[in-house]
Design an enzyme around this catalytic site. Structure first.
Site, PDB file in Angstrom:
ATOM      1  N   GLU A  59       0.851  -1.198   0.000  1.00  0.00           N
ATOM      2  CA  GLU A  59       0.000   0.000   0.000  1.00  0.00           C
ATOM      3  C   GLU A  59       0.884   1.244   0.000  1.00  0.00           C
ATOM      4  OE1 GLU A  59      -3.529   0.250   2.579  1.00  0.00           O
ATOM      5  OE2 GLU A  59      -2.672   2.135   3.295  1.00  0.00           O
ATOM      6  N   THR A  83      -3.662   4.981  -1.393  1.00  0.00           N
ATOM      7  CA  THR A  83      -4.657   5.549  -0.466  1.00  0.00           C
ATOM      8  C   THR A  83      -5.367   6.756  -1.079  1.00  0.00           C
ATOM      9  OG1 THR A  83      -3.051   7.007   0.572  1.00  0.00           O
ATOM     10  CG2 THR A  83      -3.349   4.829   1.576  1.00  0.00           C
ATOM     11  N   ASP A 136     -11.055   7.736   7.175  1.00  0.00           N
ATOM     12  CA  ASP A 136     -10.622   8.015   8.544  1.00  0.00           C
ATOM     13  C   ASP A 136     -11.393   9.193   9.125  1.00  0.00           C
ATOM     14  OD1 ASP A 136      -8.636   6.182   9.273  1.00  0.00           O
ATOM     15  OD2 ASP A 136      -7.137   7.201   8.037  1.00  0.00           O
ATOM     16  N   GLU A 175     -18.751  -5.571  14.915  1.00  0.00           N
ATOM     17  CA  GLU A 175     -17.765  -5.549  13.832  1.00  0.00           C
ATOM     18  C   GLU A 175     -18.122  -6.593  12.764  1.00  0.00           C
ATOM     19  OE1 GLU A 175     -15.195  -3.547  12.563  1.00  0.00           O
ATOM     20  OE2 GLU A 175     -15.501  -3.076  14.652  1.00  0.00           O
TER      21      GLU A 175
END
Ligand code: FAD
Length: 290
Positions: A17, A48, A106, A158
């Protein structure tokens, strides 16, 4: 090529990444990192996404594909309205992007709430649904947490929303970073028991520095095992911290490969040295083919 097809190819994939550069000062280091890691023949890489640097993500993904002939996946988050998101996806489709990692994004910082832009795009699963429901032909990845996400009350919560991403059309999952493989093995077992059979790729971070470790563990909700914590505390300097991180990551990878994971995904922080050392060690032990 769709990444999901590579993940069921019988051989663990290796992927990196990269972080899209925030400004010109980061471009040179990133280019050197990409060139160095491209030489290690990753099966695929990803880039990203941040709203402010979205153009850079798309430019980098298409260029990596053309220049290095490596499958590159674009991350995309819920930072845009649904209409803007479709325009970005149309552009990706025209440019030949084959895989998208659909994320919520985020929050502005540890402990701060995520700020949605469009009520239709509140969660990663909403973006997966939008992509699948609009008829795009992308392979779709989504995120999941090996440990509890910082905003989740518990692991059942989750798991429920991980299942929703799969039902919404995700083809594979990548975990948030973790340092104790027991969390990953437990996640895979619980996912399988609840009917999720998609490839779950472990996301691994060789510790870059004490500062990055503190930031990333608070954002990701990852815990640091006592052994690694004391090694880092005892490290004389930054290089010793980095070396401890590499040793720990090699040990994690060995155990994961022996357990038959579909791939290893490295969070590189745009640095090539640690992943190169880890791959050399794994190839030296014949756990990965060169
Ligand atoms: P979500 O699935 O929306 O989950 C966030 C929280 O909400 C979790 O607690 C979840 O359990 C809960 N939840 C999910 N769905 C629902 C629902 N329908 N109702 C109620 N609760 C729900 N961030 C970036 O900004 N850019 C990037 O490029 C980027 N790349 C990443 C790559 C990987 C491999 C990973 C693992 C993370 C990446 N992130 C990136 C960080 C990611 O955006 C954050 O970890 C974010 O907090 C979670 O994203 P998500 O898609 O899993 O969110």
């Amino acid at each position: 090529m769709r990444i999901a097809d590579m993940l069921v190819g019988g051989r663990p994939t290796v992927s990196f990444e990269f972080m899209a550069p925030r400004d010109e000062s980061e471009v040179d280091a990133l280019e050197k990192t990409i060139a160095a890691l491209a030489g290690h023949a990753p099966d695929w890489v990803s880039v990203t996404y941040r709203k402010a640097t979205g153009d850079k993500t798309l430019e980098l993904v298409t260029r990596i594909k053309r220049q290095y002939h490596i499958e590159a996946m674009a991350h995309l988050t819920c930072a845009n309205t649904a209409d803007e998101t479709r325009r970005i996806l149309n552009w990706m489709e025209r440019e030949g992007v084959a895989n998208v990692l659909a994320l919520r994004g985020d929050p502005p910082g540890p402990g701060a709430p995520f700020q949605p832009t469009d009520p239709q795009l509140m969660h990663g699963s909403d973006l997966v649904s939008l992509i699948r429901g609009s008829g795009y032909r992308f392979g779709i990845g989504a995120a999941c947490s090996a440990e509890k996400h910082p905003e989740s009350p518990d692991l059942d919560h989750e798991l429920r929303y991980m299942q929703l991403k799969v039902e919404s059309g995700a083809d594979f999952l990548i975990t948030q970073l973790f340092f104790d493989n027991r969390f990953y093995f437990d996640l895979v077992r619980r996912a399988s028991e609840s009917g999720v059979e998609l490839p779950i790729v472990p996301g691994l971070m060789p510790v870059p520095s004490r500062r990055s470790l503190a930031f990333m563990t608070s954002m990701a909700g990852a815990t640091v095992p006592a052994g690694l914590e004391s090694e880092i505390a005892a490290a004389a300097d930054d290089e010793a911290v980095r070396a401890a991180g590499v040793r720990h990551c090699i040990a994690q990878c060995v155990e994961l490969l022996e357990a038959g994971v579909p791939g290893l995904h490295f969070y590189t922080f745009n640095r090539a040295r640690a992943p190169m050392e880890i791959l050399a060690a794994l190839r030296g032990q014949q756990l990965l083919t060169a």
